[in-house]
Design an enzyme around this catalytic site. Structure first.
Site, mmCIF file in Angstrom:
data_model
loop_
_atom_site.group_PDB
_atom_site.id
_atom_site.type_symbol
_atom_site.label_atom_id
_atom_site.label_comp_id
_atom_site.label_asym_id
_atom_site.label_seq_id
_atom_site.Cartn_x
_atom_site.Cartn_y
_atom_site.Cartn_z
ATOM 1 N N ASP A 167 -8.476 13.415 10.433
ATOM 2 C CA ASP A 167 -8.484 13.617 11.881
ATOM 3 C C ASP A 167 -7.477 14.879 12.128
ATOM 4 O O ASP A 167 -7.966 15.831 12.951
ATOM 5 C CB ASP A 167 -8.371 12.430 12.699
ATOM 6 C CG ASP A 167 -6.983 11.682 12.309
ATOM 7 O OD1 ASP A 167 -6.314 12.276 11.368
ATOM 8 O OD2 ASP A 167 -6.703 10.676 12.822
ATOM 9 N N ARG A 176 -9.434 4.930 19.875
ATOM 10 C CA ARG A 176 -10.446 5.569 18.642
ATOM 11 C C ARG A 176 -11.734 5.978 19.258
ATOM 12 O O ARG A 176 -12.223 6.822 19.003
ATOM 13 C CB ARG A 176 -10.539 4.673 17.236
ATOM 14 C CG ARG A 176 -9.049 4.605 16.903
ATOM 15 C CD ARG A 176 -9.498 4.196 15.387
ATOM 16 N NE ARG A 176 -8.161 3.612 14.825
ATOM 17 C CZ ARG A 176 -7.214 4.381 14.162
ATOM 18 N NH1 ARG A 176 -7.501 5.826 14.247
ATOM 19 N NH2 ARG A 176 -6.260 3.620 13.681
ATOM 20 N N ASP A 192 -0.403 17.090 11.195
ATOM 21 C CA ASP A 192 0.761 17.258 11.865
ATOM 22 C C ASP A 192 1.831 17.730 10.833
ATOM 23 O O ASP A 192 1.961 19.008 10.670
ATOM 24 C CB ASP A 192 0.967 15.833 12.511
ATOM 25 C CG ASP A 192 2.027 15.867 13.295
ATOM 26 O OD1 ASP A 192 2.512 17.124 13.889
ATOM 27 O OD2 ASP A 192 2.420 14.891 14.023
HETATM 28 P P1 IMP Z 1 0.857 13.852 9.251
HETATM 29 O O1 IMP Z 1 1.233 12.927 7.793
HETATM 30 O O2 IMP Z 1 2.390 14.165 9.929
HETATM 31 O O3 IMP Z 1 0.330 15.274 8.885
HETATM 32 O O4 IMP Z 1 0.125 13.092 10.159
HETATM 33 C C1 IMP Z 1 -1.266 12.961 10.006
HETATM 34 C C2 IMP Z 1 -1.672 11.538 10.312
HETATM 35 O O5 IMP Z 1 -0.905 10.956 11.544
HETATM 36 C C3 IMP Z 1 -2.973 11.638 10.716
HETATM 37 O O6 IMP Z 1 -3.689 11.248 9.901
HETATM 38 C C4 IMP Z 1 -3.094 10.645 12.094
HETATM 39 O O7 IMP Z 1 -3.556 9.662 11.985
HETATM 40 C C5 IMP Z 1 -1.678 10.587 12.491
HETATM 41 N N1 IMP Z 1 -1.477 11.389 13.744
HETATM 42 C C6 IMP Z 1 -0.817 12.623 13.872
HETATM 43 N N2 IMP Z 1 -0.648 13.273 15.085
HETATM 44 C C7 IMP Z 1 -1.617 12.291 15.936
HETATM 45 C C8 IMP Z 1 -1.789 12.634 17.211
HETATM 46 O O8 IMP Z 1 -1.389 13.305 18.150
HETATM 47 N N3 IMP Z 1 -2.500 11.228 17.596
HETATM 48 C C9 IMP Z 1 -2.850 10.554 16.752
HETATM 49 N N4 IMP Z 1 -2.462 10.401 15.582
HETATM 50 C C10 IMP Z 1 -1.945 11.259 15.034
HETATM 51 MG MG MG Z 2 -4.826 8.589 10.463
#
Ligand code: IMP
Ligand code: MG
Length: 180
Positions: A101, A166, A104
């Protein structure tokens, strides 16, 4: 639910239009190789995105699911991702497209990419609906991006806060008092 939403960031109509474009890009990339394609949606955040995307993809494809938990409960900053569900199908020798989705910090995708690489895929690419700019490290390559957004915590269209919202059809921002 509606009263918790401060504003819509990306309306469902814009998401739908962008998904058509992404599907065309992805279809062109795998043209002629579709028989060996496996999509790997990262649960649970990617479910709405993947459901809409694959119905626009005129390719022969399989699904393998994987689930990680990055934001335990109502946390809005990432912890180390934990594998909740191992890959549900073998991806050895397959063209693999990982779907998430949002990108980050890149920790989730890095973990899944490492897990898949270890299983010997024929190729490995990634698609995300949203990307928070300037955060993902260069060792986490992403081939298809729906929208670049500001560094905001967003919900809707599969994205959750405490496993809620969601089902909200647009990508939206919650009232700040709910996430602080
Ligand atoms: P990362 O591992 O920091 O890249 O984060 C990715 C995961 O964190 C995604 O699969 C999302 O489920 C969750 N995530 C990151 N940012 C958000 C946000 O703004 N809203 C909701 N879920 C987020
Ligand atoms: Mg996720």
């Amino acid at each position: 639910m509606e009263t918790d939403i401060a504003r819509i960031l990306i309306h469902r109509d814009r998401i739908e239009a962008r998904i058509r474009e992404l599907a065309a890009e992805i279809a062109a990339t795998y043209d002629g190789e579709d028989a060996g394609l496996t999509l790997v949606p990262i649960l649970s955040g990617s479910i709405i995105f993947v459901a809409d995307l694959i119905r626009r993809l005129p390719l022969k494809m399989k699904l393998a699911l994987v689930q990680l938990s990055t934001y335990p409960g109502t946390a809005t900053s990432p912890a180390d991702p934990r594998t909740v569900l191992e890959l549900t199908a073998d991806v050895a020798g397959r063209h693999v497209l990982v779907i998430d989705d949002i990108l980050d910090s890149g920790r989730t995708l890095r973990r899944v990419q490492a897990m898949i690489r270890a299983r010997g895929p024929r190729s490995l690419r990634a698609a995300v609906l949203l990307r928070k700019p300037g955060q993902a490290p260069p060792d986490v390559p992403v081939d298809f991006v729906g929208f670049d957004i500001d560094d905001l915590f967003v919900v809707g269209y599969g994205l959750d806060y405490g496993d809620l919202y969601r089902n909200y059809p647009h990508v939206a921002v919650l009232h700040t008092e709910l996430t602080s």
